[in-house]
Design a protein around this motif. Structure first.
Motif, PDB file in Angstrom:
ATOM      1  N   UNK A 312     160.250 -11.580 -85.805  1.00 14.93           N
ATOM      2  CA  UNK A 312     159.832 -11.526 -87.206  1.00 14.93           C
ATOM      3  C   UNK A 312     160.317 -12.770 -87.951  1.00 14.93           C
ATOM      4  N   UNK A 313     161.590 -13.121 -87.728  1.00 15.07           N
ATOM      5  CA  UNK A 313     162.142 -14.309 -88.379  1.00 15.07           C
ATOM      6  C   UNK A 313     161.393 -15.563 -87.933  1.00 15.07           C
ATOM      7  N   UNK A 314     161.090 -15.629 -86.646  1.00 19.27           N
ATOM      8  CA  UNK A 314     160.382 -16.786 -86.115  1.00 19.27           C
ATOM      9  C   UNK A 314     158.964 -16.871 -86.670  1.00 19.27           C
ATOM     10  N   UNK A 315     158.296 -15.721 -86.785  1.00 16.49           N
ATOM     11  CA  UNK A 315     156.932 -15.712 -87.314  1.00 16.49           C
ATOM     12  C   UNK A 315     156.906 -16.192 -88.759  1.00 16.49           C
ATOM     13  N   UNK A 316     157.853 -15.707 -89.557  1.00 15.47           N
ATOM     14  CA  UNK A 316     157.922 -16.103 -90.969  1.00 15.47           C
ATOM     15  C   UNK A 316     158.153 -17.605 -91.089  1.00 15.47           C
ATOM     16  N   UNK A 317     159.128 -18.126 -90.328  1.00 13.26           N
ATOM     17  CA  UNK A 317     159.456 -19.543 -90.459  1.00 13.26           C
ATOM     18  C   UNK A 317     158.382 -20.435 -89.833  1.00 13.26           C
ATOM     19  N   UNK A 318     157.673 -19.940 -88.821  1.00 11.79           N
ATOM     20  CA  UNK A 318     156.586 -20.712 -88.230  1.00 11.79           C
ATOM     21  C   UNK A 318     155.489 -20.964 -89.254  1.00 11.79           C
ATOM     22  N   UNK A 319     155.063 -19.887 -89.917  1.00  7.88           N
ATOM     23  CA  UNK A 319     153.993 -20.011 -90.906  1.00  7.88           C
ATOM     24  C   UNK A 319     154.474 -20.764 -92.135  1.00  7.88           C
ATOM     25  N   UNK A 320     155.650 -20.388 -92.653  1.00  4.15           N
ATOM     26  CA  UNK A 320     156.159 -21.008 -93.874  1.00  4.15           C
ATOM     27  C   UNK A 320     156.507 -22.475 -93.643  1.00  4.15           C
ATOM     28  N   UNK A 321     157.149 -22.763 -92.503  1.00  2.00           N
ATOM     29  CA  UNK A 321     157.520 -24.145 -92.217  1.00  2.00           C
ATOM     30  C   UNK A 321     156.305 -25.036 -92.063  1.00  2.00           C
ATOM     31  N   UNK A 322     155.274 -24.546 -91.360  1.00  2.00           N
ATOM     32  CA  UNK A 322     154.057 -25.332 -91.208  1.00  2.00           C
ATOM     33  C   UNK A 322     153.384 -25.595 -92.544  1.00  2.00           C
ATOM     34  N   UNK A 323     153.320 -24.566 -93.381  1.00  2.00           N
ATOM     35  CA  UNK A 323     152.664 -24.706 -94.688  1.00  2.00           C
ATOM     36  C   UNK A 323     153.426 -25.670 -95.589  1.00  2.00           C
ATOM     37  N   UNK A 324     154.758 -25.522 -95.650  1.00  2.00           N
ATOM     38  CA  UNK A 324     155.552 -26.382 -96.522  1.00  2.00           C
ATOM     39  C   UNK A 324     155.528 -27.834 -96.057  1.00  2.00           C
ATOM     40  N   UNK A 325     155.555 -28.032 -94.738  1.00  2.00           N
ATOM     41  CA  UNK A 325     155.522 -29.414 -94.246  1.00  2.00           C
ATOM     42  C   UNK A 325     154.163 -30.055 -94.530  1.00  2.00           C
ATOM     43  N   UNK A 326     153.104 -29.248 -94.524  1.00  2.00           N
ATOM     44  CA  UNK A 326     151.785 -29.744 -94.933  1.00  2.00           C
ATOM     45  C   UNK A 326     151.794 -30.120 -96.414  1.00  2.00           C
ATOM     46  N   UNK A 327     152.325 -29.220 -97.205  1.00  2.00           N
ATOM     47  CA  UNK A 327     152.260 -29.403 -98.660  1.00  2.00           C
ATOM     48  C   UNK A 327     153.055 -30.620 -99.123  1.00  2.00           C
ATOM     49  N   UNK A 328     154.250 -30.789 -98.563  1.00  2.00           N
ATOM     50  CA  UNK A 328     155.107 -31.893 -99.004  1.00  2.00           C
ATOM     51  C   UNK A 328     155.005 -33.128 -98.112  1.00  2.00           C
ATOM     52  N   UNK A 329     154.251 -33.004 -97.020  1.00  2.00           N
ATOM     53  CA  UNK A 329     154.065 -34.120 -96.103  1.00  2.00           C
ATOM     54  C   UNK A 329     155.407 -34.714 -95.668  1.00  2.00           C
ATOM     55  N   UNK A 330     156.335 -33.814 -95.310  1.00  2.00           N
ATOM     56  CA  UNK A 330     157.664 -34.238 -94.865  1.00  2.00           C
ATOM     57  C   UNK A 330     157.995 -33.545 -93.549  1.00  2.00           C
ATOM     58  N   UNK A 331     157.557 -34.114 -92.459  1.00  2.00           N
ATOM     59  CA  UNK A 331     157.791 -33.493 -91.148  1.00  2.00           C
ATOM     60  C   UNK A 331     159.239 -33.677 -90.697  1.00  2.00           C
ATOM     61  N   UNK A 332     159.767 -34.897 -90.801  1.00  2.00           N
ATOM     62  CA  UNK A 332     161.103 -35.177 -90.296  1.00  2.00           C
ATOM     63  C   UNK A 332     162.163 -34.354 -91.013  1.00  2.00           C
ATOM     64  N   UNK A 333     162.012 -34.180 -92.307  1.00  2.00           N
ATOM     65  CA  UNK A 333     162.973 -33.395 -93.067  1.00  2.00           C
ATOM     66  C   UNK A 333     163.038 -31.965 -92.558  1.00  2.00           C
ATOM     67  N   UNK A 334     161.885 -31.346 -92.354  1.00  2.00           N
ATOM     68  CA  UNK A 334     161.856 -29.949 -91.916  1.00  2.00           C
ATOM     69  C   UNK A 334     162.310 -29.803 -90.458  1.00  2.00           C
ATOM     70  N   UNK A 335     161.944 -30.777 -89.620  1.00  2.00           N
ATOM     71  CA  UNK A 335     162.383 -30.729 -88.220  1.00  2.00           C
ATOM     72  C   UNK A 335     163.901 -30.836 -88.138  1.00  2.00           C
ATOM     73  N   UNK A 336     164.463 -31.804 -88.855  1.00  2.00           N
ATOM     74  CA  UNK A 336     165.914 -31.983 -88.826  1.00  2.00           C
ATOM     75  C   UNK A 336     166.673 -30.805 -89.400  1.00  2.00           C
TER      76      UNK A 336
END
Length: 447
Positions: A312-336
């Motif tokens: 459940x935690x992984x599903x939430x962060x998978x969707x939310x992380x992908x969406x936020x990284x799209x919105x802010x165009x900051x891949x390295x920040x979210x990966x790190x």
């Protein structure tokens, strides 16, 4: 198991010979959409087809990845560990590390080779069908053997056929998904990991006293899903590629690593996966020998509690992380940040052996790892060198997933044996996760 970036592997094109994904292409790669005629560009970014997935492909990719991860988690995470423990209880840690490490070699070899072969043939579905259907008889074989040598051989065969399946399945995404659909594709394929992990853990726990039936159930799930996928997700044949000399093919596998950004993305993935699997592979034994479980809760039942929580935690962060990284165009920040969060999670059971600590670890680790895999997938799709070598370069990246799984069981069993427990293992894995977080900093072409 060769853990795959959920649907990564190429630059967002539909066919060989098209341009690489633009640096601004949205989202973690996974999942599918938009097949075009072989040899034509994937889509025009301004057209409707550039933003809408082909009907039915996203749920089919979710189903295909869910079945794959159900087997990958249910077999080594539960059934195989119990089977090895029954064969030799005193040597279970060393034996499990040996079987896991040797079988991971097959994953490392078969994934890029199968990807290159499917590239050459111009087809994915026949490879998906062959690998998925062969999973059933191999699981039957695995459940019927009772010596360490035969278990090793059978699970090596399992890794081989599943990585043929996996290499072709993950290549469907760069073949058929236009860049504008990558965010939704990421959610569809990325969710296969938590959902499949939960199913695998529940099946493993339900058949912990009957390995053979458990293996057959997981093999049947993969085989049935394979038939469904190949029957419904029709493909248009891409132009077949002429065979290359063996020396040229071997050199080509390493050519992607000459690219600066891809090399750092590869290193970061390898470090994080090494830390993750050093612990994840021994979860059942950790629960038996390190964690103080509540009265009446067995280790097998504890796994069946932890995996859905983690999922459940992984599903939430998978969707939310992908969406936020799209919105802010900051891949390295979210990966790190997500890799650092995974490191924090690993410290919790290192300092406490309570059941509560393990519950906290499961949730926080799921949040960190889910976000990492989703966003790192997006990052990798933006740094892959060649569009025309989609599956091959994806296979090279998957060496960063499968390769550390060769090292992890040996290294983990050595750390546990030398330290006399699992605390040092958690600390070592945390350090590897921190190094994985730092590895994305030198990447230049992605923010």
């Amino acid at each position: 198991m060769a853990l795959s970036s959920p649907g990564t592997g190429s630059s967002g094109t539909d066919s060989p010979g098209t341009d690489a994904t633009p640096a601004g292409a949205p989202g973690p790669d996974p999942s599918g959409s938009g097949t075009t005629a072989a040899g034509s560009p994937a889509t025009d970014s301004g057209s409707a087809s550039a933003t809408r997935p082909t009907r039915g492909l996203l749920p089919l990719l979710l189903a295909g990845n869910t079945a794959m991860y159900a087997l990958y988690v249910g077999v080594p995470g539960m059934l195989l560990a119990l089977q090895i423990e029954d064969i030799d209880p005193a040597g279970k840690v060393a034996n499990f590390g040996l079987v896991s490490g040797i079988s991971a070699i097959f994953a490392t070899v078969f994934n890029p080779v199968a990807g290159a072969l499917s590239d050459r043939s111009g087809r994915r579905n026949p490879w998906i069908l062959a690998g998925g259907l062969l999973a059933l008889p191999v699981m039957l074989l695995l459940g019927s053997v009772d010596t360490l040598l035969l278990v090793t051989i059978a699970w090596c065969l399992g890794q081989a056929v599943m990585n043929v399946y996996q290499a072709a399945l993950t290549s469907v995404v760069p073949d058929r998904v236009p860049p504008a659909a990558r965010g939704r594709a990421s959610a569809a394929v990325g969710l296969g990991l938590p959902v499949g992990s939960t199913i695998g853990a529940l099946v493993g726990a339900a058949f912990s006293e009957d390995y053979r039936t458990g293996y057959l159930v997981l093999g049947a799930v993969v085989a049935a899903t394979t038939v469904l996928f190949t029957a419904c997700a029709r493909e248009q044949r891409m132009p077949a590629r002429a065979p290359l000399p063996v020396k040229v093919q071997i050199a080509a596998f390493g050519s992607a690593l000459k690219d600066h950004d891809f090399r750092w993305a590869f290193l970061g993935r390898a470090l994080l996966v090494l830390g993750y699997f050093a612990v994840a592979g021994f979860q059942l034994y950790i629960l038996k020998d390190h964690i103080d479980l509540p009265a009446g809760l067995g280790a097998e039942e504890a796994v069946a509690v932890l995996m859905p929580l983690n999922a459940v935690a992984m599903a939430v962060s998978t969707v939310l992380g992908g969406w936020l990284s799209d919105r802010y165009d900051r891949r390295k920040l979210f990966v790190g940040a997500s890799a650092a969060l995974a490191a924090v999670a690993l410290l919790v059971p290192a300092v406490s052996t309570s059941w509560t600590a393990m519950l906290v670890f499961s949730v926080v680790n799921g949040l960190g790892f889910g976000c990492y895999m989703a966003v790192d997938t997006a990052l990798v799709t933006m740094v892959l060198p060649k569009a025309e070598d989609a599956a091959r370069d994806m296979g090279v990246l998957n060496i960063a997933n499968a390769g550390p799984q060769i090292v992890a069981p040996f290294a983990a069993s050595l750390v546990v044996s030398l330290s006399g427990g699992y605390t040092a293992l958690f600390l070592t894995a945390a350090v590897l996760s921190v190094l994985g977080a730092l590895a994305v900093r030198p990447i230049r072409s992605v923010r």
